[in-house]
Design an enzyme around this catalytic site. Structure first.
Site, PDB file in Angstrom:
ATOM      1  N   LYS A  13     -60.700 -10.731  -1.061  1.00 51.59           N
ATOM      2  CA  LYS A  13     -61.894 -10.434   0.184  1.00 51.59           C
ATOM      3  C   LYS A  13     -62.810  -9.945  -0.321  1.00 51.59           C
ATOM      4  O   LYS A  13     -64.320  -9.826   0.246  1.00 51.59           O
ATOM      5  CB  LYS A  13     -61.128  -9.668   1.563  1.00 51.59           C
ATOM      6  CG  LYS A  13     -59.993 -10.531   1.815  1.00 51.59           C
ATOM      7  CD  LYS A  13     -58.894  -9.881   2.625  1.00 51.59           C
ATOM      8  CE  LYS A  13     -58.270  -8.578   2.973  1.00 51.59           C
ATOM      9  NZ  LYS A  13     -57.263  -8.731   1.831  1.00 51.59           N
ATOM     10  N   ARG A  88     -56.298  -5.582  10.990  1.00 54.89           N
ATOM     11  CA  ARG A  88     -55.409  -5.946  10.104  1.00 54.89           C
ATOM     12  C   ARG A  88     -54.043  -4.820  11.026  1.00 54.89           C
ATOM     13  O   ARG A  88     -52.870  -6.172  10.398  1.00 54.89           O
ATOM     14  CB  ARG A  88     -54.448  -4.518   9.367  1.00 54.89           C
ATOM     15  CG  ARG A  88     -55.511  -5.250   8.309  1.00 54.89           C
ATOM     16  CD  ARG A  88     -54.705  -3.507   7.188  1.00 54.89           C
ATOM     17  NE  ARG A  88     -54.634  -4.201   4.993  1.00 54.89           N
ATOM     18  CZ  ARG A  88     -55.521  -3.626   4.697  1.00 54.89           C
ATOM     19  NH1 ARG A  88     -56.999  -3.459   5.126  1.00 54.89           N
ATOM     20  NH2 ARG A  88     -55.912  -3.979   3.626  1.00 54.89           N
ATOM     21  N   ARG A 127     -57.180  -5.488 -11.808  1.00 55.85           N
ATOM     22  CA  ARG A 127     -58.656  -5.527 -11.725  1.00 55.85           C
ATOM     23  C   ARG A 127     -59.037  -3.949 -12.066  1.00 55.85           C
ATOM     24  O   ARG A 127     -57.831  -2.748 -11.832  1.00 55.85           O
ATOM     25  CB  ARG A 127     -58.527  -6.034 -10.290  1.00 55.85           C
ATOM     26  CG  ARG A 127     -57.951  -5.072  -9.160  1.00 55.85           C
ATOM     27  CD  ARG A 127     -57.650  -5.875  -8.066  1.00 55.85           C
ATOM     28  NE  ARG A 127     -57.863  -5.076  -6.403  1.00 55.85           N
ATOM     29  CZ  ARG A 127     -57.233  -6.071  -5.520  1.00 55.85           C
ATOM     30  NH1 ARG A 127     -58.865  -6.494  -5.228  1.00 55.85           N
ATOM     31  NH2 ARG A 127     -57.435  -4.450  -4.932  1.00 55.85           N
ATOM     32  N   ARG A 161     -57.499   1.341  -9.025  1.00 57.78           N
ATOM     33  CA  ARG A 161     -57.210   1.906  -7.406  1.00 57.78           C
ATOM     34  C   ARG A 161     -55.669   2.456  -7.899  1.00 57.78           C
ATOM     35  O   ARG A 161     -55.209   1.680  -8.600  1.00 57.78           O
ATOM     36  CB  ARG A 161     -57.593   0.748  -6.943  1.00 57.78           C
ATOM     37  CG  ARG A 161     -58.892   0.506  -5.481  1.00 57.78           C
ATOM     38  CD  ARG A 161     -58.526  -0.577  -4.852  1.00 57.78           C
ATOM     39  NE  ARG A 161     -57.571  -0.959  -4.195  1.00 57.78           N
ATOM     40  CZ  ARG A 161     -57.357  -1.410  -3.729  1.00 57.78           C
ATOM     41  NH1 ARG A 161     -58.538  -2.760  -2.868  1.00 57.78           N
ATOM     42  NH2 ARG A 161     -57.080  -1.462  -2.322  1.00 57.78           N
ATOM     43  N   ARG A 172     -47.805  -3.110   0.096  1.00 59.44           N
ATOM     44  CA  ARG A 172     -48.993  -4.202  -0.057  1.00 59.44           C
ATOM     45  C   ARG A 172     -48.566  -5.023   1.762  1.00 59.44           C
ATOM     46  O   ARG A 172     -49.256  -5.557   2.172  1.00 59.44           O
ATOM     47  CB  ARG A 172     -50.016  -3.771  -0.648  1.00 59.44           C
ATOM     48  CG  ARG A 172     -50.757  -2.027  -0.910  1.00 59.44           C
ATOM     49  CD  ARG A 172     -51.425  -1.836  -1.532  1.00 59.44           C
ATOM     50  NE  ARG A 172     -52.343  -2.387  -1.369  1.00 59.44           N
ATOM     51  CZ  ARG A 172     -53.080  -3.120  -2.564  1.00 59.44           C
ATOM     52  NH1 ARG A 172     -53.008  -3.098  -3.956  1.00 59.44           N
ATOM     53  NH2 ARG A 172     -54.202  -3.176  -2.601  1.00 59.44           N
TER      54      ARG A 172
END
Ligand code: AMP
Length: 213
Positions: A13, A88, A127, A161, A172
């Site tokens: 996203k 969400r 990432r 993160r 998540r």
């Protein structure tokens, strides 16, 4: 253009939102980035949400709804915006509908970036971002051209993160399936939903989103 990008964590996203900012000339509103900024700045809000985010759970709806209501009232949103990470929950989506209605605004599209759970875990674990300019990278899929040096700003410090680890990722994904996925039928019913294949290359996903718009 008012657009929502929907999809599980790691679907792409943020990457696609950044590309759309350039092509559409509208702002990206990432609630995750806003919350991380509040945590980093140590504000009252940041203190309230830090543990929730580290556990991979969702921040309460009332906080998120107020945050977005304030943000979309700012002048840079007048031309439109790309929402990345909001809504969400169905409660957030219905509150957002009311906000738009009050301003006589219309939601143009909701784009679902579809990816299965297993590849998502691999994606988020690899990432990292440039600490100076925020450009996103990945150990396997998008390394900087020169190792340790940001392609965009030349920065040499990178950050990961805290919630990008296997354990938090499970929570998540559960939050996504339990609380966010019900938004798909919600927006399908409003005839604004389009789905793209998030397993395709970044360029191909960009192309599919362009076609869906
Ligand atoms: P993201 O960067 O979108 O993956 O968001 C990181 C974390 O911020 C999430 O795991 C949630 O804890 C929190 N968060 C971001 N956006 C929302 C939202 N719209 N509602 C609830 N929690 C959110």
């Amino acid at each position: 253009m008012k657009l929502i990008l929907l999809g599980p964590p790691g679907a792409g996203k943020g990457t696609q939102a950044q590309a759309l900012v350039e092509s559409l000339g509208v702002v990206q509103l990432s609630t995750g980035d806003m919350l991380r900024a509040a945590v980093a700045a140590g504000t009252d809000l940041g203190k309230r949400v830090k543990a929730i985010m580290e556990a991979g759970e969702l921040v309460p709806d009332d906080i998120m709804i107020e945050m977005i209501a304030e943000r979309i009232a700012e002048p840079d949103c007048a031309k439109g915006f790309i929402l990345d990470g909001f809504p969400r929950t169905v409660a957030q989506a219905t509150a957002f509908d009311r906000m738009l209605e009050e301003k006589s605004l219309k939601l143009d599209r909701v784009i679902e970036i579809q990816v299965e759970d297993l590849p998502l875990i691999e994606r988020v674990e690899g990432r990292f971002t440039c600490a100076s300019c925020g450009e996103g990278y990945h150990e396997r899929f998008k390394r900087p051209k020169r190792d340790g040096i940001c392609d965009v700003c030349g920065g040499t410090e990178f950050v990961r993160r805290k919630d990008d680890n296997g354990e938090t990722m499970k929570a998540r994904l559960k939050a996504y399936h339990d609380q966010t996925a019900p938004l798909l039928p919600y927006y399908r019913g409003r005839k604004v939903l389009r789905t793209v294949d998030g397993m395709a290359s970044i360029e191909e996903v960009k192309r599919q989103i362009g076609a869906a718009l």
